[in-house]
Write an enzyme that holds these catalytic residues in place. Structure first.
Site, mmCIF file in Angstrom:
data_model
loop_
_atom_site.group_PDB
_atom_site.id
_atom_site.type_symbol
_atom_site.label_atom_id
_atom_site.label_comp_id
_atom_site.label_asym_id
_atom_site.label_seq_id
_atom_site.Cartn_x
_atom_site.Cartn_y
_atom_site.Cartn_z
ATOM 1 C CD GLU A 114 1.014 -0.617 0.298
ATOM 2 O OE1 GLU A 114 2.029 -0.619 1.019
ATOM 3 O OE2 GLU A 114 0.771 -1.473 -0.549
ATOM 4 C CG HIS A 159 0.542 2.130 -4.628
ATOM 5 N ND1 HIS A 159 1.416 1.503 -5.485
ATOM 6 C CD2 HIS A 159 -0.338 1.171 -4.241
ATOM 7 C CE1 HIS A 159 1.086 0.227 -5.598
ATOM 8 N NE2 HIS A 159 0.021 0.002 -4.850
ATOM 9 C CG HIS A 171 -2.449 -2.035 -8.461
ATOM 10 N ND1 HIS A 171 -3.246 -3.001 -7.897
ATOM 11 C CD2 HIS A 171 -1.613 -1.626 -7.459
ATOM 12 C CE1 HIS A 171 -2.912 -3.158 -6.613
ATOM 13 N NE2 HIS A 171 -1.936 -2.325 -6.329
ATOM 14 C CG HIS A 191 2.169 -4.283 -5.860
ATOM 15 N ND1 HIS A 191 2.026 -4.648 -4.538
ATOM 16 C CD2 HIS A 191 1.224 -3.320 -6.055
ATOM 17 C CE1 HIS A 191 1.031 -3.957 -3.983
ATOM 18 N NE2 HIS A 191 0.541 -3.147 -4.878
HETATM 19 O O1 2HA Z 1 -4.461 0.167 -1.482
HETATM 20 O O2 2HA Z 1 -2.856 -1.040 -3.712
HETATM 21 O O3 2HA Z 1 -0.828 -2.034 -2.353
HETATM 22 C C1 2HA Z 1 -4.403 -1.137 -1.955
HETATM 23 C C2 2HA Z 1 -3.096 -1.395 -2.575
HETATM 24 C C3 2HA Z 1 -2.086 -2.043 -1.760
HETATM 25 ZN ZN ZN Z 2 -0.997 -1.825 -4.553
#
Ligand code: 2HA
Ligand code: ZN
Length: 281
Positions: free
Chosen positions: A133, A156, A158, A228
Protein backbone atom coordinates in the site's frame (compact mmCIF):
# COMPACT_ATOMS: atom_id res chain seq x y z
CA UNK A 1 26.41 6.92 -7.78
CA UNK A 2 26.17 3.76 -5.70
CA UNK A 3 28.41 3.85 -2.65
CA UNK A 4 30.83 1.25 -1.40
CA UNK A 5 28.93 -1.82 -0.20
CA UNK A 6 30.61 -1.86 3.24
CA UNK A 7 29.64 1.78 3.76
CA UNK A 8 26.09 0.93 2.87
CA UNK A 9 25.99 -1.97 5.30
CA UNK A 10 27.45 0.18 8.09
CA UNK A 11 24.97 2.91 7.29
CA UNK A 12 22.07 0.47 7.53
CA UNK A 13 23.36 -0.70 10.91
CA UNK A 14 23.70 2.92 12.13
CA UNK A 15 20.19 3.65 11.04
CA UNK A 16 18.60 0.70 12.80
CA UNK A 17 20.60 1.44 15.95
CA UNK A 18 20.00 5.20 16.05
CA UNK A 19 19.14 5.75 19.70
CA UNK A 20 16.57 8.49 19.08
CA UNK A 21 14.52 5.91 17.15
CA UNK A 22 14.37 3.40 20.02
CA UNK A 23 11.03 4.72 21.35
CA UNK A 24 9.60 4.55 17.83
CA UNK A 25 10.62 0.90 17.46
CA UNK A 26 9.14 0.16 20.89
CA UNK A 27 5.87 1.77 19.83
CA UNK A 28 5.86 -0.24 16.61
CA UNK A 29 6.32 -3.48 18.57
CA UNK A 30 3.58 -2.53 21.03
CA UNK A 31 0.99 -1.56 18.43
CA UNK A 32 1.80 -4.57 16.22
CA UNK A 33 1.10 -6.76 19.25
CA UNK A 34 -2.24 -5.00 19.90
CA UNK A 35 -3.28 -5.44 16.26
CA UNK A 36 -2.46 -9.14 16.37
CA UNK A 37 -4.19 -9.63 19.75
CA UNK A 38 -7.33 -7.88 18.48
CA UNK A 39 -7.47 -10.15 15.44
CA UNK A 40 -7.10 -7.15 13.14
CA UNK A 41 -3.94 -8.39 11.44
CA UNK A 42 -4.43 -11.93 10.16
CA UNK A 43 -1.56 -13.30 8.08
CA UNK A 44 0.20 -10.24 6.58
CA UNK A 45 -2.73 -7.85 7.05
CA UNK A 46 -2.22 -4.25 8.03
CA UNK A 47 0.53 -1.75 7.32
CA UNK A 48 1.83 1.61 8.49
CA UNK A 49 4.14 4.48 7.65
CA UNK A 50 5.77 6.94 10.05
CA UNK A 51 7.37 10.18 8.89
CA UNK A 52 10.74 10.29 10.66
CA UNK A 53 12.32 13.13 8.71
CA UNK A 54 12.45 15.29 11.84
CA UNK A 55 14.87 12.82 13.46
CA UNK A 56 17.58 13.45 10.82
CA UNK A 57 20.04 16.25 10.04
CA UNK A 58 20.59 17.37 6.45
CA UNK A 59 24.06 15.76 6.53
CA UNK A 60 22.56 12.41 7.46
CA UNK A 61 19.99 12.68 4.69
CA UNK A 62 22.83 13.31 2.20
CA UNK A 63 24.15 9.82 2.97
CA UNK A 64 21.00 8.29 1.47
CA UNK A 65 21.83 9.58 -1.98
CA UNK A 66 24.48 6.86 -2.37
CA UNK A 67 21.76 4.20 -2.33
CA UNK A 68 20.25 2.54 -5.39
CA UNK A 69 16.70 3.76 -5.94
CA UNK A 70 13.44 2.68 -7.53
CA UNK A 71 11.27 4.94 -9.68
CA UNK A 72 7.81 5.89 -8.41
CA UNK A 73 4.86 5.78 -10.82
CA UNK A 74 4.09 9.38 -9.81
CA UNK A 75 5.97 12.38 -8.44
CA UNK A 76 5.59 13.43 -4.81
CA UNK A 77 7.43 16.78 -4.83
CA UNK A 78 6.42 17.59 -1.26
CA UNK A 79 8.13 14.38 -0.11
CA UNK A 80 11.55 15.37 -1.50
CA UNK A 81 14.24 14.28 1.02
CA UNK A 82 11.78 12.81 3.50
CA UNK A 83 12.25 9.50 5.27
CA UNK A 84 9.63 7.04 6.48
CA UNK A 85 9.57 3.93 8.54
CA UNK A 86 7.27 1.53 6.67
CA UNK A 87 6.01 -1.97 7.42
CA UNK A 88 7.37 -4.61 5.07
CA UNK A 89 5.33 -6.26 2.37
CA UNK A 90 4.31 -9.82 3.29
CA UNK A 91 5.40 -9.37 6.92
CA UNK A 92 3.21 -10.40 9.84
CA UNK A 93 2.25 -8.02 12.66
CA UNK A 94 2.82 -10.81 15.18
CA UNK A 95 6.44 -11.08 13.93
CA UNK A 96 6.72 -7.26 13.94
CA UNK A 97 5.81 -7.34 17.65
CA UNK A 98 8.73 -9.67 18.38
CA UNK A 99 11.26 -8.09 16.05
CA UNK A 100 10.34 -4.79 14.36
CA UNK A 101 13.73 -4.31 12.63
CA UNK A 102 13.38 -7.49 10.59
CA UNK A 103 9.85 -6.68 9.46
CA UNK A 104 10.05 -3.05 8.35
CA UNK A 105 12.26 -0.82 6.29
CA UNK A 106 13.17 2.83 5.84
CA UNK A 107 12.02 4.52 2.65
CA UNK A 108 13.85 7.67 1.58
CA UNK A 109 12.37 9.84 -1.18
CA UNK A 110 14.79 11.35 -3.70
CA UNK A 111 15.36 15.09 -4.26
CA UNK A 112 12.91 15.12 -7.16
CA UNK A 113 10.22 13.17 -5.25
CA UNK A 114 10.03 10.68 -8.11
CA UNK A 115 12.09 7.77 -6.74
CA UNK A 116 12.76 6.03 -3.46
CA UNK A 117 15.54 4.19 -1.71
CA UNK A 118 14.81 1.24 0.54
CA UNK A 119 17.00 0.72 3.57
CA UNK A 120 16.15 -2.61 5.14
CA UNK A 121 17.82 -4.92 7.59
CA UNK A 122 19.71 -7.30 5.35
CA UNK A 123 19.34 -10.94 6.24
CA UNK A 124 20.59 -13.77 4.04
CA UNK A 125 21.24 -11.34 1.20
CA UNK A 126 17.63 -10.25 1.11
CA UNK A 127 15.95 -7.24 2.68
CA UNK A 128 12.43 -6.20 3.56
CA UNK A 129 10.54 -4.22 0.89
CA UNK A 130 7.81 -1.68 1.65
CA UNK A 131 4.11 -2.48 2.05
CA UNK A 132 1.96 -3.10 -1.04
CA UNK A 133 0.00 0.00 0.00
CA UNK A 134 3.04 2.28 -0.36
CA UNK A 135 1.39 4.60 -2.87
CA UNK A 136 -1.56 5.21 -0.56
CA UNK A 137 0.85 5.95 2.30
CA UNK A 138 2.96 8.35 0.21
CA UNK A 139 -0.08 10.19 -1.12
CA UNK A 140 -1.43 10.66 2.41
CA UNK A 141 1.96 11.60 3.88
CA UNK A 142 2.35 14.20 1.12
CA UNK A 143 -1.07 15.67 1.90
CA UNK A 144 -0.23 15.86 5.62
CA UNK A 145 2.95 17.78 4.83
CA UNK A 146 1.18 20.10 2.37
CA UNK A 147 -1.41 20.94 5.00
CA UNK A 148 1.25 21.25 7.71
CA UNK A 149 -0.77 18.76 9.76
CA UNK A 150 0.72 17.42 12.99
CA UNK A 151 0.04 13.79 12.00
CA UNK A 152 3.11 11.73 11.13
CA UNK A 153 1.53 8.28 11.07
CA UNK A 154 -0.76 6.37 8.71
CA UNK A 155 -2.06 3.02 9.99
CA UNK A 156 -4.15 0.48 8.11
CA UNK A 157 -5.66 -2.63 9.73
CA UNK A 158 -8.39 -5.19 9.13
CA UNK A 159 -10.62 -4.12 12.01
CA UNK A 160 -13.09 -7.00 12.03
CA UNK A 161 -15.99 -5.17 13.71
CA UNK A 162 -15.79 -2.26 11.24
CA UNK A 163 -15.45 -4.53 8.20
CA UNK A 164 -18.58 -6.36 9.39
CA UNK A 165 -20.53 -3.09 9.42
CA UNK A 166 -19.50 -2.32 5.83
CA UNK A 167 -21.02 -5.66 4.79
CA UNK A 168 -24.46 -4.43 5.92
CA UNK A 169 -26.50 -2.52 3.33
CA UNK A 170 -27.87 0.15 5.73
CA UNK A 171 -24.36 1.34 6.65
CA UNK A 172 -22.84 1.87 3.24
CA UNK A 173 -22.95 5.64 3.54
CA UNK A 174 -20.95 8.09 5.60
CA UNK A 175 -24.04 9.56 7.21
CA UNK A 176 -25.50 6.21 8.25
CA UNK A 177 -22.30 4.66 9.51
CA UNK A 178 -21.26 7.73 11.53
CA UNK A 179 -24.69 8.11 13.04
CA UNK A 180 -24.50 4.47 14.14
CA UNK A 181 -20.94 4.72 15.51
CA UNK A 182 -21.58 7.95 17.42
CA UNK A 183 -24.80 6.56 18.86
CA UNK A 184 -23.18 3.48 20.37
CA UNK A 185 -20.75 5.13 22.79
CA UNK A 186 -20.27 8.70 24.06
CA UNK A 187 -16.48 8.62 23.60
CA UNK A 188 -16.79 7.97 19.87
CA UNK A 189 -18.30 11.39 19.28
CA UNK A 190 -15.90 12.92 21.81
CA UNK A 191 -12.73 11.51 20.25
CA UNK A 192 -13.78 11.08 16.62
CA UNK A 193 -16.02 14.16 16.20
CA UNK A 194 -15.45 14.32 12.44
CA UNK A 195 -16.46 10.69 12.03
CA UNK A 196 -15.11 8.31 9.42
CA UNK A 197 -14.91 8.66 5.67
CA UNK A 198 -16.42 5.82 3.63
CA UNK A 199 -14.63 4.51 0.55
CA UNK A 200 -16.82 2.14 -1.51
CA UNK A 201 -15.16 -1.15 -2.35
CA UNK A 202 -12.16 -0.78 -4.61
CA UNK A 203 -9.02 -2.85 -5.05
CA UNK A 204 -6.35 -2.14 -2.45
CA UNK A 205 -2.82 -1.17 -3.45
CA UNK A 206 -4.07 0.93 -6.38
CA UNK A 207 -3.83 4.60 -7.29
CA UNK A 208 -7.64 4.68 -7.19
CA UNK A 209 -7.91 3.68 -3.51
CA UNK A 210 -5.08 6.11 -2.72
CA UNK A 211 -6.99 9.02 -4.30
CA UNK A 212 -10.35 8.08 -2.75
CA UNK A 213 -8.74 7.79 0.67
CA UNK A 214 -6.90 11.07 0.25
CA UNK A 215 -10.08 12.97 -0.48
CA UNK A 216 -11.83 11.45 2.58
CA UNK A 217 -8.92 12.41 4.84
CA UNK A 218 -9.54 16.09 4.01
CA UNK A 219 -12.32 15.99 6.61
CA UNK A 220 -11.73 12.86 8.67
CA UNK A 221 -8.99 11.20 10.72
CA UNK A 222 -10.16 7.72 9.75
CA UNK A 223 -11.52 6.05 6.63
CA UNK A 224 -13.43 2.79 6.15
CA UNK A 225 -12.57 0.70 3.12
CA UNK A 226 -15.77 -1.19 2.32
CA UNK A 227 -15.40 -4.97 2.86
CA UNK A 228 -11.67 -4.57 3.55
CA UNK A 229 -10.62 -2.55 6.59
CA UNK A 230 -9.92 0.83 8.07
CA UNK A 231 -7.16 3.43 7.95
CA UNK A 232 -6.37 6.16 10.47
CA UNK A 233 -3.88 9.00 10.72
CA UNK A 234 -2.36 10.11 14.03
CA UNK A 235 0.47 12.11 15.59
CA UNK A 236 1.86 8.78 16.79
CA UNK A 237 1.17 5.13 16.10
CA UNK A 238 -0.62 4.92 19.45
CA UNK A 239 -2.90 7.81 18.43
CA UNK A 240 -3.84 6.16 15.15
CA UNK A 241 -4.45 2.85 16.93
CA UNK A 242 -6.68 4.59 19.52
CA UNK A 243 -8.90 5.96 16.78
CA UNK A 244 -9.37 2.50 15.26
CA UNK A 245 -9.96 1.07 18.73
CA UNK A 246 -12.66 3.59 19.65
CA UNK A 247 -14.48 3.06 16.36
CA UNK A 248 -14.26 -0.71 16.79
CA UNK A 249 -15.73 -0.40 20.29
CA UNK A 250 -18.85 1.28 18.92
CA UNK A 251 -19.19 -1.28 16.14
CA UNK A 252 -18.80 -4.12 18.63
CA UNK A 253 -21.47 -2.73 20.95
CA UNK A 254 -23.88 -2.57 18.02
CA UNK A 255 -23.10 -6.11 16.89
CA UNK A 256 -23.40 -7.45 20.47
CA UNK A 257 -26.80 -5.78 20.91
CA UNK A 258 -27.98 -7.23 17.59
CA UNK A 259 -26.80 -10.68 18.65
CA UNK A 260 -29.39 -10.60 21.45
CA UNK A 261 -32.07 -10.29 18.77
CA UNK A 262 -32.92 -6.75 19.91
CA UNK A 263 -32.20 -3.29 18.55
CA UNK A 264 -29.85 -1.02 20.51
CA UNK A 265 -31.42 2.28 21.54
CA UNK A 266 -28.43 4.45 20.68
CA UNK A 267 -27.68 7.79 22.31
CA UNK A 268 -30.55 10.24 21.89
CA UNK A 269 -30.15 13.47 19.86
CA UNK A 270 -30.18 15.42 23.15
CA UNK A 271 -27.41 13.24 24.60
CA UNK A 272 -25.32 13.64 21.46
CA UNK A 273 -25.87 17.39 21.53
CA UNK A 274 -24.70 17.52 25.14
CA UNK A 275 -21.48 15.68 24.19
CA UNK A 276 -20.91 18.07 21.27
CA UNK A 277 -21.27 21.05 23.57
CA UNK A 278 -18.85 19.55 26.08
CA UNK A 279 -16.22 18.91 23.43
CA UNK A 280 -16.60 22.45 22.00
CA UNK A 281 -15.55 23.95 25.36
O1 2HA B 1 -0.59 -5.07 4.15
O2 2HA B 1 -3.57 -5.13 4.50
O3 2HA B 1 -4.34 -4.00 2.25
C1 2HA B 1 -1.54 -5.96 3.68
C2 2HA B 1 -2.84 -5.30 3.55
C3 2HA B 1 -3.21 -4.81 2.23
ZN1 ZN C 1 -5.59 -4.45 4.02
Amino acid sequence: MIGNIDDLLNFTKDLFQKKELKPVFLQVAGVAQYLWNRGWAERNAGNFSINLTGFFHERELDRFSTYPFFPLSKEYPELSRTIFLVSGTGTRMRDMADNPAENLCFVYISDSGSAFHIIGDNHDGDYVKPTSELITHLAIQQQLLQKKSPEKVVLHAHVTELIALTQLAPFKSEEAVNSLLWGMHPETLLFVPDGVGFVPYTLAGTEHIAMETLSKLENHKAVLWEKHGCLAIGNTLHDAFDTLDILAKSAKIYLLCKSTGMEPEGLTPAQLQEIRQTSDK
